[in-house]
Write a protein that holds these residues in place. Structure first.
Motif, PDB file in Angstrom:
ATOM      1  N   PHE A   1      -4.198  -7.702  -3.466  1.00 27.87           N
ATOM      2  CA  PHE A   1      -5.079  -6.700  -4.066  1.00 27.87           C
ATOM      3  C   PHE A   1      -5.457  -7.093  -5.482  1.00 27.87           C
ATOM      4  CE2 PHE A   1      -2.255  -4.421  -1.108  1.00 27.87           C
ATOM      5  CZ  PHE A   1      -3.209  -3.958  -0.218  1.00 27.87           C
TER       6      PHE A   1
ATOM      7  N   THR B   1       0.837  -1.212   0.000  1.00 33.54           N
ATOM      8  CA  THR B   1       0.000   0.000   0.000  1.00 33.54           C
ATOM      9  C   THR B   1       0.864   1.252   0.000  1.00 33.54           C
ATOM     10  OG1 THR B   1      -0.237   0.076   2.424  1.00 33.54           O
ATOM     11  CG2 THR B   1      -1.931  -1.139   1.195  1.00 33.54           C
TER      12      THR B   1
ATOM     13  N   SER C   1     -10.731   6.135 -11.117  1.00 30.69           N
ATOM     14  CA  SER C   1     -12.039   5.485 -11.151  1.00 30.69           C
ATOM     15  C   SER C   1     -12.606   5.530 -12.567  1.00 30.69           C
ATOM     16  CB  SER C   1     -13.010   6.170 -10.196  1.00 30.69           C
ATOM     17  OG  SER C   1     -12.564   6.027  -8.875  1.00 30.69           O
TER      18      SER C   1
ATOM     19  N   LEU D   1      -6.608   2.387  -2.001  1.00 32.11           N
ATOM     20  CA  LEU D   1      -7.677   2.442  -0.996  1.00 32.11           C
ATOM     21  C   LEU D   1      -7.212   1.812   0.312  1.00 32.11           C
ATOM     22  CD1 LEU D   1     -10.879   1.707  -3.103  1.00 32.11           C
ATOM     23  CD2 LEU D   1     -10.406   3.781  -1.781  1.00 32.11           C
ATOM     24  N   GLY D   2      -6.385   0.776   0.211  1.00 32.38           N
ATOM     25  CA  GLY D   2      -5.804   0.170   1.411  1.00 32.38           C
ATOM     26  C   GLY D   2      -4.935   1.164   2.162  1.00 32.38           C
TER      27      GLY D   2
ATOM     28  N   SER E   1      -7.239   3.673   3.790  1.00 32.24           N
ATOM     29  CA  SER E   1      -7.879   3.047   4.955  1.00 32.24           C
ATOM     30  C   SER E   1      -6.916   2.991   6.149  1.00 32.24           C
ATOM     31  CB  SER E   1      -8.341   1.644   4.583  1.00 32.24           C
ATOM     32  OG  SER E   1      -8.853   0.976   5.696  1.00 32.24           O
TER      33      SER E   1
ATOM     34  N   SER F   1      -6.444  -4.798  -7.695  1.00 34.57           N
ATOM     35  CA  SER F   1      -6.116  -3.692  -8.602  1.00 34.57           C
ATOM     36  C   SER F   1      -5.222  -2.679  -7.893  1.00 34.57           C
ATOM     37  CB  SER F   1      -7.395  -2.995  -9.070  1.00 34.57           C
ATOM     38  OG  SER F   1      -8.011  -2.332  -7.959  1.00 34.57           O
TER      39      SER F   1
ATOM     40  N   GLU G   1      -5.967   0.448  -7.726  1.00 35.06           N
ATOM     41  CA  GLU G   1      -6.900   1.298  -6.974  1.00 35.06           C
ATOM     42  C   GLU G   1      -7.162   0.713  -5.591  1.00 35.06           C
ATOM     43  OE1 GLU G   1      -7.810   1.830 -11.358  1.00 35.06           O
ATOM     44  OE2 GLU G   1      -7.467   0.124 -10.046  1.00 35.06           O
ATOM     45  N   GLU G   2      -7.296  -0.616  -5.543  1.00 33.82           N
ATOM     46  CA  GLU G   2      -7.546  -1.278  -4.262  1.00 33.82           C
ATOM     47  C   GLU G   2      -6.354  -1.103  -3.316  1.00 33.82           C
ATOM     48  OE1 GLU G   2      -8.155  -5.808  -3.007  1.00 33.82           O
ATOM     49  OE2 GLU G   2      -9.644  -5.128  -4.481  1.00 33.82           O
TER      50      GLU G   2
END
Length: 195
Positions: free
Chosen positions: A52, A17, A119, A60-61, A64, A54, A56-57
């Motif tokens: 993950f 991440t 996105s 996002l991790g 988060s 992607s 993007e994921e």
């Protein structure tokens, strides 16, 4: 043995991440390539996909994790500090302690914008993923707010801080941290959450 494995998995996830965030900040959305994320984290692209689906994921991790850290920091502040006062305190302390660039509030905002740019539909990262974890921290500091009002308050404060930090980071180098702190204070004074 299981505890060691879980610790190693958590460290790999964090490395991925943070590598994704570093690449995104250094090269923008177009420079965010899974093979490069994996290489920067010291693992294979296959390992990346074990964690993950992607890029993007992975971002996002990171977001988060940063929100979780923010929640922990807010929890450590005296509960009698009102919400705006507590956020102002955290931002000013981050400026004064020479926060790591990657862990700065400025980076948090830029990563959020990069996720929105990646996105397929023009939307902000899932607001629920960002705001909902903050709700339990908001309630003791602003008990008069219902859930809707707390969501509005979080977004209002975030926007207020973003404007102050954008203003600060546009100043020529070397920047005076106390000027940044004053901008954050001035911006936060404009936010009123009087129910």
């Amino acid at each position: 043995m299981s505890g060691l494995r879980e610790t190693k998995k958590a460290a790999t996830r964090t490395a991925l991440t943070r590598a994704a965030a570093e690449l995104a900040l250094d090269h923008g959305p177009e420079g965010l390539i899974i093979a490069e994320i994996a290489a920067r984290a010291g693992v294979s692209a296959r390992t990346f996909h074990n964690y993950f689906a992607s890029r993007e994921e992975a971002l996002l991790g990171f977001l988060s994790d940063q929100i979780s850290n923010l929640i922990d920091q807010l929890d450590e502040l005296p509960e009698q500090m009102r919400l705006v006062e507590a956020v102002e305190h955290l931002v000013v302390e981050h400026l004064r302690t020479g926060e790591d660039e990657l862990d700065s509030f400025g980076s948090l905002f830029r990563i959020s914008e990069i996720i929105a740019a990646l996105s397929p539909t023009p939307q902000h990262p899932d607001a629920g993923a960002i705001v909902v974890p903050l709700l339990p921290v908001v309630h003791p500091r602003a008990p008069e707010l219902d859930e809707f009002e707390a969501c509005v308050a979080i977004n209002t404060i975030a926007t207020t801080v973003r404007v102050a930090l954008d203003w600060y980071y546009r100043l020529p180098e070397p920047r005076d941290i106390e000027v940044g702190a004053q901008l954050v204070r001035r911006a936060c004074r404009m936010v009123q959450l009087d129910g």
